[in-house]
Motif scaffolding. Sequence first.
Motif, PDB file in Angstrom:
ATOM      1  N   LEU A  25     -37.794   2.045  82.360  1.00 37.60           N
ATOM      2  CA  LEU A  25     -39.016   2.922  82.372  1.00 37.60           C
ATOM      3  C   LEU A  25     -39.763   2.757  81.129  1.00 37.60           C
ATOM      4  O   LEU A  25     -41.003   2.613  80.853  1.00 37.60           O
ATOM      5  CB  LEU A  25     -38.970   4.029  82.774  1.00 37.60           C
ATOM      6  CG  LEU A  25     -38.690   4.213  84.171  1.00 37.60           C
ATOM      7  CD1 LEU A  25     -38.138   5.675  84.557  1.00 37.60           C
ATOM      8  CD2 LEU A  25     -39.840   3.903  85.004  1.00 37.60           C
ATOM      9  N   ARG A  26     -39.026   3.031  79.704  1.00 37.06           N
ATOM     10  CA  ARG A  26     -39.669   2.678  78.459  1.00 37.06           C
ATOM     11  C   ARG A  26     -40.017   1.448  78.509  1.00 37.06           C
ATOM     12  O   ARG A  26     -41.152   1.173  77.666  1.00 37.06           O
ATOM     13  CB  ARG A  26     -38.417   3.172  77.466  1.00 37.06           C
ATOM     14  CG  ARG A  26     -37.919   4.487  77.548  1.00 37.06           C
ATOM     15  CD  ARG A  26     -37.224   4.995  76.100  1.00 37.06           C
ATOM     16  NE  ARG A  26     -36.106   4.156  76.259  1.00 37.06           N
ATOM     17  CZ  ARG A  26     -34.886   4.960  76.752  1.00 37.06           C
ATOM     18  NH1 ARG A  26     -34.900   5.905  77.407  1.00 37.06           N
ATOM     19  NH2 ARG A  26     -33.538   4.090  76.578  1.00 37.06           N
ATOM     20  N   SER A  27     -39.165   0.192  78.748  1.00 35.99           N
ATOM     21  CA  SER A  27     -39.819  -0.994  78.709  1.00 35.99           C
ATOM     22  C   SER A  27     -41.141  -1.362  79.546  1.00 35.99           C
ATOM     23  O   SER A  27     -42.217  -1.813  78.820  1.00 35.99           O
ATOM     24  CB  SER A  27     -38.681  -1.873  78.998  1.00 35.99           C
ATOM     25  OG  SER A  27     -39.462  -3.331  79.045  1.00 35.99           O
ATOM     26  N   ILE A  28     -41.160  -0.555  80.754  1.00 35.55           N
ATOM     27  CA  ILE A  28     -42.516  -0.732  81.356  1.00 35.55           C
ATOM     28  C   ILE A  28     -43.526  -0.058  80.659  1.00 35.55           C
ATOM     29  O   ILE A  28     -44.715  -0.455  80.573  1.00 35.55           O
ATOM     30  CB  ILE A  28     -42.247  -0.302  82.801  1.00 35.55           C
ATOM     31  CG1 ILE A  28     -41.406  -1.182  83.745  1.00 35.55           C
ATOM     32  CG2 ILE A  28     -43.543   0.215  83.680  1.00 35.55           C
ATOM     33  CD1 ILE A  28     -40.941  -0.259  84.919  1.00 35.55           C
ATOM     34  N   SER A  29     -43.350   1.087  80.218  1.00 34.11           N
ATOM     35  CA  SER A  29     -44.199   2.142  79.478  1.00 34.11           C
ATOM     36  C   SER A  29     -44.698   1.065  78.360  1.00 34.11           C
ATOM     37  O   SER A  29     -46.268   1.394  77.943  1.00 34.11           O
ATOM     38  CB  SER A  29     -43.912   3.317  78.889  1.00 34.11           C
ATOM     39  OG  SER A  29     -44.781   3.940  78.372  1.00 34.11           O
TER      40      SER A  29
ATOM     41  N   GLU B 120     -44.935   5.355  86.770  1.00 30.90           N
ATOM     42  CA  GLU B 120     -44.658   6.669  86.465  1.00 30.90           C
ATOM     43  C   GLU B 120     -44.730   7.517  87.442  1.00 30.90           C
ATOM     44  O   GLU B 120     -43.908   8.483  87.711  1.00 30.90           O
ATOM     45  CB  GLU B 120     -45.783   7.077  85.155  1.00 30.90           C
ATOM     46  CG  GLU B 120     -45.523   6.693  84.043  1.00 30.90           C
ATOM     47  CD  GLU B 120     -46.521   6.872  82.922  1.00 30.90           C
ATOM     48  OE1 GLU B 120     -47.546   7.461  83.463  1.00 30.90           O
ATOM     49  OE2 GLU B 120     -46.373   6.402  81.736  1.00 30.90           O
ATOM     50  N   ALA B 121     -45.799   7.381  88.478  1.00 26.38           N
ATOM     51  CA  ALA B 121     -45.837   8.121  89.523  1.00 26.38           C
ATOM     52  C   ALA B 121     -44.730   7.921  90.575  1.00 26.38           C
ATOM     53  O   ALA B 121     -44.243   8.842  91.071  1.00 26.38           O
ATOM     54  CB  ALA B 121     -47.036   7.776  90.253  1.00 26.38           C
ATOM     55  N   SER B 122     -44.080   6.562  90.769  1.00 32.21           N
ATOM     56  CA  SER B 122     -43.106   6.489  91.339  1.00 32.21           C
ATOM     57  C   SER B 122     -41.771   7.225  90.914  1.00 32.21           C
ATOM     58  O   SER B 122     -41.088   7.789  91.781  1.00 32.21           O
ATOM     59  CB  SER B 122     -42.844   4.875  91.582  1.00 32.21           C
ATOM     60  OG  SER B 122     -41.587   4.415  91.795  1.00 32.21           O
ATOM     61  N   GLN B 123     -41.657   7.118  89.717  1.00 32.06           N
ATOM     62  CA  GLN B 123     -40.417   7.650  89.047  1.00 32.06           C
ATOM     63  C   GLN B 123     -40.586   9.209  89.293  1.00 32.06           C
ATOM     64  O   GLN B 123     -39.644  10.071  89.610  1.00 32.06           O
ATOM     65  CB  GLN B 123     -40.390   7.458  87.426  1.00 32.06           C
ATOM     66  CG  GLN B 123     -38.991   8.285  86.847  1.00 32.06           C
ATOM     67  CD  GLN B 123     -37.945   7.687  87.565  1.00 32.06           C
ATOM     68  OE1 GLN B 123     -37.654   6.518  88.267  1.00 32.06           O
ATOM     69  NE2 GLN B 123     -36.650   8.293  87.135  1.00 32.06           N
TER      70      GLN B 123
ATOM     71  N   ALA C 164     -42.481  10.393 100.521  1.00 34.58           N
ATOM     72  CA  ALA C 164     -43.649  10.207  99.509  1.00 34.58           C
ATOM     73  C   ALA C 164     -43.094   9.237  98.199  1.00 34.58           C
ATOM     74  O   ALA C 164     -43.953   8.770  97.847  1.00 34.58           O
ATOM     75  CB  ALA C 164     -43.483  11.794  98.895  1.00 34.58           C
ATOM     76  N   TYR C 165     -41.980   9.231  98.045  1.00 32.60           N
ATOM     77  CA  TYR C 165     -41.334   8.214  97.090  1.00 32.60           C
ATOM     78  C   TYR C 165     -41.614   6.902  97.570  1.00 32.60           C
ATOM     79  O   TYR C 165     -42.336   6.088  96.927  1.00 32.60           O
ATOM     80  CB  TYR C 165     -39.776   8.326  96.813  1.00 32.60           C
ATOM     81  CG  TYR C 165     -38.947   7.197  96.111  1.00 32.60           C
ATOM     82  CD1 TYR C 165     -39.558   6.664  95.019  1.00 32.60           C
ATOM     83  CD2 TYR C 165     -37.973   6.452  97.072  1.00 32.60           C
ATOM     84  CE1 TYR C 165     -38.948   5.421  94.382  1.00 32.60           C
ATOM     85  CE2 TYR C 165     -37.572   5.386  96.612  1.00 32.60           C
ATOM     86  CZ  TYR C 165     -37.845   5.071  95.003  1.00 32.60           C
ATOM     87  OH  TYR C 165     -37.218   3.766  94.742  1.00 32.60           O
ATOM     88  N   PHE C 166     -41.478   6.546  98.769  1.00 31.37           N
ATOM     89  CA  PHE C 166     -41.636   5.264  99.555  1.00 31.37           C
ATOM     90  C   PHE C 166     -43.243   4.937  99.465  1.00 31.37           C
ATOM     91  O   PHE C 166     -43.557   3.810  99.263  1.00 31.37           O
ATOM     92  CB  PHE C 166     -41.107   5.208 100.919  1.00 31.37           C
ATOM     93  CG  PHE C 166     -41.478   4.012 101.759  1.00 31.37           C
ATOM     94  CD1 PHE C 166     -40.762   2.683 101.636  1.00 31.37           C
ATOM     95  CD2 PHE C 166     -42.678   3.886 102.666  1.00 31.37           C
ATOM     96  CE1 PHE C 166     -41.539   1.440 102.060  1.00 31.37           C
ATOM     97  CE2 PHE C 166     -43.158   2.766 103.411  1.00 31.37           C
ATOM     98  CZ  PHE C 166     -42.237   1.538 102.966  1.00 31.37           C
ATOM     99  N   ASP C 167     -43.930   5.964  99.806  1.00 30.24           N
ATOM    100  CA  ASP C 167     -45.510   5.735  99.605  1.00 30.24           C
ATOM    101  C   ASP C 167     -46.040   5.333  98.119  1.00 30.24           C
ATOM    102  O   ASP C 167     -46.999   4.677  98.278  1.00 30.24           O
ATOM    103  CB  ASP C 167     -46.360   6.811 100.099  1.00 30.24           C
ATOM    104  CG  ASP C 167     -46.039   7.057 101.828  1.00 30.24           C
ATOM    105  OD1 ASP C 167     -45.403   5.957 102.306  1.00 30.24           O
ATOM    106  OD2 ASP C 167     -46.237   8.038 102.237  1.00 30.24           O
ATOM    107  N   ALA C 168     -45.355   6.023  97.339  1.00 33.14           N
ATOM    108  CA  ALA C 168     -45.864   5.641  95.780  1.00 33.14           C
ATOM    109  C   ALA C 168     -45.276   4.425  95.348  1.00 33.14           C
ATOM    110  O   ALA C 168     -45.873   3.983  94.382  1.00 33.14           O
ATOM    111  CB  ALA C 168     -45.200   6.787  95.069  1.00 33.14           C
TER     112      ALA C 168
END
Length: 289
Positions: free
Chosen positions: A80-84, A96-99, A254-258
């Motif tokens: 996630l740090r790499s993606i950010s 970020e929303a998915s996490q 909700a996680y799947f939808d995001a």
Amino acid sequence: MMFRQKNFSAALAACGAIGVLTVALSLAASDARAEAARADPIDTAMQNCLARADRSTTAGQVQCIDAARDAWQAAIDAALRSISASAPDDDRRGWEASQRKWLAWRKEEVPLVHAVFDTTKGGAYSITQANVLLQSVRDRALAVRHAASRFAPPPPAAASGASTAGASASSPGSAAAGSGAAGTSIASAVASAAATRAQSEDARAHNERMRPCTADAACEHAQFDLRRYTRALREKLPAHARPVLLRAQRAWTAYFDATSPLGTEAERADLIGERVATVKRLSETVGND
């Protein structure tokens, strides 16, 4: 690997340019297969831990699995740090929303897993429970790692192989060494081209318009299985635990939808499949002695 280095160099010395390229392609393919088959270091560390004599008890086995879960969580954080740092703003915000949704789901999932295993008898089920809690973290880590690899900048082209080839070719009596260095350089170039091609194909897949689940047979079938096993789990759970299942499923949805819009249709089906595997396992575990 198919070829030892000395055999590879000798073959290159005896071959022309076409032969060199053919051997290099074979070597690159062999290396790619070996890389694909190589176990993740976290999995390897867990297996080594499980094999230790001082971890042979149920408590020791659970300790090994929990340590692996912590390591996978650290892998999630690193990806996630790499993606950010590397992803475009829209993708970064999406992950970020998915996490956030994943963390909210995990908060509801742990009580469900505990509720299921509270209906079982026998200490060995604590190992199964630890494995169930591990799997969703591992699945998430692999998915976020893949996303991070898509956004990471490409590695710089290696120039050392070409310079080595030039130096070897200019030395007296170094025809075989020069051919070997040239072959290594070609193999490196082939591997780099293959990686670039795979990355571009993956990028194209992510850029394709995603069909609704009802128009995607794999997605629709996976959703059918998920509903079927969720019903089976609900019917087997004690009445007081059924609201726990409802909350966990709502949080997972909700996680799947995001998350599903961030990937491909195949990744969407895999995401559902991971949930199906967990719910099926839970439904087959409820009430076991």
